[in-house]
Design an enzyme around this catalytic site. Structure first.
Site, mmCIF file in Angstrom:
data_model
loop_
_atom_site.group_PDB
_atom_site.id
_atom_site.type_symbol
_atom_site.label_atom_id
_atom_site.label_comp_id
_atom_site.label_asym_id
_atom_site.label_seq_id
_atom_site.Cartn_x
_atom_site.Cartn_y
_atom_site.Cartn_z
ATOM 1 N N HIS A 1 44.976 -7.056 46.463
ATOM 2 C CA HIS A 1 46.307 -7.624 46.691
ATOM 3 C C HIS A 1 46.630 -8.731 45.691
ATOM 4 C CE1 HIS A 1 49.415 -6.731 49.569
ATOM 5 N NE2 HIS A 1 49.715 -8.013 49.700
ATOM 6 N N LYS B 1 58.386 6.736 48.229
ATOM 7 C CA LYS B 1 59.295 7.108 49.309
ATOM 8 C C LYS B 1 58.593 6.956 50.643
ATOM 9 C CE LYS B 1 62.612 10.655 50.686
ATOM 10 N NZ LYS B 1 63.210 11.976 50.356
ATOM 11 N N ARG C 1 48.937 -7.555 43.105
ATOM 12 C CA ARG C 1 50.328 -7.491 43.593
ATOM 13 C C ARG C 1 50.965 -8.880 43.529
ATOM 14 N NH1 ARG C 1 53.919 -4.638 47.019
ATOM 15 N NH2 ARG C 1 54.740 -5.775 48.816
ATOM 16 N N HIS D 1 59.669 -5.477 50.029
ATOM 17 C CA HIS D 1 59.676 -6.413 51.154
ATOM 18 C C HIS D 1 60.853 -6.127 52.076
ATOM 19 C CE1 HIS D 1 57.082 -9.804 49.180
ATOM 20 N NE2 HIS D 1 56.355 -8.882 49.774
ATOM 21 N N TYR E 1 56.593 -16.656 46.266
ATOM 22 C CA TYR E 1 56.287 -16.706 44.837
ATOM 23 C C TYR E 1 57.075 -17.816 44.142
ATOM 24 C CZ TYR E 1 54.167 -12.343 46.136
ATOM 25 O OH TYR E 1 53.383 -11.401 46.771
ATOM 26 N N ARG F 1 51.252 -1.805 46.908
ATOM 27 C CA ARG F 1 50.162 -2.115 47.815
ATOM 28 C C ARG F 1 49.005 -1.142 47.580
ATOM 29 N NH1 ARG F 1 55.016 -2.013 50.642
ATOM 30 N NH2 ARG F 1 55.648 -4.020 51.545
#
Length: 295
Positions: free
Chosen positions: A240, A168, A243, A266, A275, A146
């Site tokens: 985005h 992380k 991505r 996700h 997708y 992101r």
């Protein structure tokens, strides 16, 4: 911030008689909402506004939570405020009437392989700005992270020797591979350009603006728009879009949906399944266009 959860837990068990699984879900949902409220400087959960709850729902949608998950979390919040209202600890239920949008989401825009190549070829890596921009674009498409994750990256998050990106969060972490061209672009930036740009030598921030300050979402959005125009890409793309393209291209070339889910970070597989729908639509369009008996 006052802790309402112990008394709310007693109410759920003694008055509503919820199961242990339901109890765990309610308390987990309220803990997450409470943590979000603290980030917005809310001092008392009993007095939060309806706008804050709407904002929280939007943040869950942006994080890729499924419709079912958000609906459940909203039900937990609504029940909590009904309890506060019933016990005289709140004047109203700010979650009343707040709903999760049921409108079918438009399938995300993705770039073709040719459009990706055109976009990535635009920055002139010989100058400082071009070198930085190429590293960011390559890294974004290589890993599907992101924009918020990109601008928050620290130098130690990128292992250029191994070719991986380590992300992380507060409750999870993921490791995403980087293809060689992205490793070279980031390595060039880190070695040659970042030491010149960075304002504070002690800073661990990976990418900065040209004044050495942390890059903003808006700043990176303008960078993507600029190079899209330079590449003469007609689609209305955003950061985005890279991505989305990362995920769609992996799936198109045989990657498993669950592997893509992990790389994207996700919360559940339903967010990744969009997708698969894109690929189905694309194949259907190709069939209708090219099969001799489909016209």
């Amino acid at each position: 911030m006052k802790d309402y959860l112990p008394a709310f837990k007693t109410y759920l068990v003694e008055s509503k008689g919820v199961s242990s699984n339901t109890l765990e879900s309610y308390l987990r949902d309220l803990s997450q909402f409470s943590a979000y409220a603290r980030t917005r400087q809310e001092e008392d959960l009993a007095s939060v506004s309806r706008e804050l709850i709407l904002e929280y729902v939007e943040s869950l949608e942006a994080a890729g939570r499924s419709h079912a998950t958000i609906t459940r979390e909203l039900a937990s919040i609504r029940c909590f405020y009904q309890y506060l209202l019933m016990t005289g600890q709140a004047a109203e239920n700010p979650a009343k009437g707040v709903k999760v949008s049921k409108a079918e989401k438009k399938l995300p825009e993705i770039l073709t392989n040719q459009e990706i190549e055109l976009l990535l070829a635009q920055p002139d890596a010989l100058d400082h700005k071009g070198c930085r921009d190429k590293a960011m674009l390559e890294l974004l498409y290589a890993t599907g992270i992101r924009v918020s994750e990109l601008i928050d990256l620290r130098v130690h998050d990128v292992n250029l020797e191994v070719g991986i990106l380590h992300l992380k969060g507060s409750k999870s972490e993921r490791i995403v591979p980087m293809y060689p061209a992205a490793v070279r672009a980031v390595s060039d930036y880190v070695t040659r350009v970042r030491p010149v740009l960075i304002a504070d030598p002690q800073s661990e921030t990976l990418f900065t603006n040209m004044n050495g300050q942390p890059l903003t979402r808006q700043g990176f959005w303008k960078i993507v728009k600029y190079y899209a125009r330079q590449a003469n890409i007609q689609k209305d793309i955003t950061p985005h879009t890279l991505r989305h393209s990362f995920a769609a291209h992996l799936l198109e070339n045989g990657a498993q949906l669950r592997d893509i889910k992990e790389m994207l970070g996700h919360a559940d597989i339903s967010s990744t399944q969009v997708y698969a729908q894109i690929m189905k639509d694309r194949y259907a369009q190709a069939y209708r266009k090219f099969h001799p008996r489909a016209r």
